[in-house]
Write a protein that holds these residues in place. Structure first.
Motif: not given
Length: 575
Positions: A486-497
């Protein structure tokens, strides 16, 4: 007017009556075609991997190119020719969902392949012989996976057809004087890398045999080389420029350049043991030895598929096989049987043919694969039969009910994931992601056909994920050894803000921290990882194509530590 130079025949031509062997033994060819067609039909199915092709074809027919997701150039298919053949079939029949067409086309190609193969072997051994014994045919039809993979929705039918056609062309060249026939045969044989990458080895063996049999002039040789390499070389240049790597993405995921000999021997044994294949293999070896003694002038032709099969077996042992029972051994088994599919009805041949017939009936009736506790090798047809609840799972609709909730939960600008407890968790999607939403899929094909083409699918196992495919995990079960955290999933696709540790917005596991997500996001912005992101996501242009082309060799060798902190240090340096 034929301006190309003529090729001298290698052997003296047979008399007219000897060339009509197929008319007297055509019942064997027709019988082989009907039997494999009937057996294949009554074991028809497709698997989740077949639906990966369906998803790519949908993207092609929608005008988005040979990609799995809009805006991300990843080559998720391992058979280029099968992918484009399905796209052509979908275009002709007006169907973007080619799941049903895939098993039908696979069965048609398998049956046609058997026809070409038996016809060629009859021509090789027939001469003036009035009767033939279907030795190798019995060996093939006695093994259930041969029937089952006549469909499956995968490229196995195309593989069978291509090998059979190469065999037919090589046998035909013994009696041909035409340079055009040599060039045409070279073109067909050269398609091997586009059928499957490992078929490059088989193509090379057949091309060498073609040259030895035909003995063409240097002009014809150059024309044949050009014909053999035109499409494979052209597509490889396209692959390097478009996708930015040398091989299809699954080759990276499965670490195809490494050696796993012990696992390879276990995989081959897993195929041979349940069906007592040592018996037909020994008998067919005895028959082949007899053939070689009788047909000295045809030894090159006769041994070509055997040499190709043995070399392919060595490669399969090296790379460690596959997770699908029998799938990767079947082409090798087919090659080894080609020279003895049918043989003249001598006394010894009849006796061994009866033994093979008894074995084939018993093996087809009671011989079956039993999955081991390790679960490293699967009975794919049995698995999807149980998983879908369908006796004949032959269309995408048979697979989608298990994951229908994903379609219902889909909403714009959202990253969606199902946790181990089947809870839907979401995150806000990054603004620059071209897909309207993203779904992570463990079953890549099934989730892909559920999701519209403008909805992205993140591959949990890395077969279509440029980052996950490069993870430095040990390959235990090919294609299922590189989970995307999930760390890579969120880092790549989730809104960083968006808030990182908000369970209402993010698919978080208990061991996930904000620091891990931040480290992964930083790693993705540095060095080779940043270039990999650009090579797959930057809009295609002449400059991008050239950068991808010239950097493909280096990019193919990049590996990624799965730990975000280690990856950050590797690609961004020490803080």
């Amino acid at each position: 007017m034929d301006t190309m130079p003529r090729v001298l025949p290698r052997a003296v031509k047979q008399p007219i009556f000897a060339r009509n062997y197929w008319r007297r033994n055509s019942w064997i060819t027709v019988g082989a075609i009907l039997l494999i067609a009937i057996l294949g039909y009554f074991t028809r199915w497709i698997c989740d991997d077949a639906l990966i092709f369906t998803r790519i074809v949908e993207q092609i027919l929608a005008g988005n190119g040979p990609v799995y997701n809009i805006g991300e150039r990843a080559e998720a298919s391992t058979s280029t020719l099968w992918q484009w053949l399905l796209a052509f079939a979908g275009f002709v029949f007006g169907q973007s969902d080619t799941s049903t067409l895939s098993w039908m086309l696979g069965l048609l190609l398998t049956a046609a392949g058997f026809g070409f193969a038996v016809s060629a072997t009859s021509r090789l051994h027939g001469g003036h012989v009035a009767a033939m014994v279907p030795c190798g045919i019995l060996a093939l039809l006695g093994v259930r996976p041969v029937w089952q993979y006549a469909t499956s929705g995968l490229e196995t039918g195309l593989n069978t057809f291509w090998m059979a056609l190469c065999w037919w062309l090589l046998v035909r060249l013994r009696d041909s004087e035409s340079a055009k026939h040599v060039v045409a045969a070279a073109f067909v044989m050269g398609l091997g890398p586009l059928v499957r990458p490992e078929q490059t080895l088989v193509a090379a063996v057949f091309l060498i045999a073609l040259w030895l049999v035909a003995k063409p002039t240097w002009r014809v040789t150059l024309a044949a080389v050009a014909a053999a390499g035109a499409l494979p070389v052209g597509y490889e240049i396209f692959r390097m420029g478009f996708y930015g790597i040398l091989v299809p993405m699954p080759a990276l995921t499965k670490n195809a350049s490494e050696s796993f000999w012990a696992r390879g021997f276990a995989y081959v044994g897993d195929f041979a043991n349940p069906y007592l294949l040592w018996l037909p293999l020994v008998l067919c070896t005895v028959l082949l030895a007899g053939v070689l003694r009788r047909h000295r002038s045809d030894r090159i032709v006769t041994l070509t598929p055997v040499v190709a099969g043995v070399l392919s077996l060595a490669y399969l042992l090296k790379v460690g096989g596959d997770y699908m029972h029998a799938r990767m051994v079947l082409p090798i088994f087919f090659l080894l049987m080609l020279p003895v599919l049918v043989l003249p009805a001598a006394k010894k041949t009849r006796v061994l043919g009866v033994v093979l017939l008894v074995w084939a009936v018993l093996c087809a009736s009671i011989g079956q694969f039993v999955p081991q506790d390790s679960k490293l090798i699967d009975d794919e047809r049995g698995y999807y039969h149980a998983w879908t609840g369908q006796t004949y799972p032959t269309e995408s609709a048979d697979f989608t009910p298990r994951m229908r909730y994903l379609k219902d939960a889909l909403s714009p600008r959202t990253l969606i994931y199902e946790d181990p407890h089947e809870r839907i968790l979401t995150a806000r999607l990054r603004e620059d992601v071209p897909s309207k939403s993203m779904v992570i899929g463990v079953y890549l094909g099934t989730v892909g056909v559920i999701s519209p083409v403008d909805v992205g699918v993140v591959d949990f196992w890395g077969l279509a994920n440029p980052i996950g495919a490069r993870f430095e995990f040990p390959t235990v079960k090919p294609g299922h050894s590189k989970p995307l955290s999930n760390a890579w999933l969120l880092a790549d696709y989730a809104d960083p803000d968006a808030p990182v540790l908000n369970p209402g917005n993010f698919a978080l596991r208990a061991d996930l921290t904000a620091d891990q997500v931040a480290a992964a996001r930083h790693a993705l912005s540095c060095g080779d990882l940043a270039e990999i992101q650009r090579s797959t996501r930057e809009p295609m242009s002449p400059g991008r194509f050239w950068a991808n082309l010239t950097g493909a060799v280096h990019r193919t060798g990049v590996t990624v530590p799965p730990d975000p902190f280690v990856a950050e240090r590797k690609f961004c340096g020490n803080p």
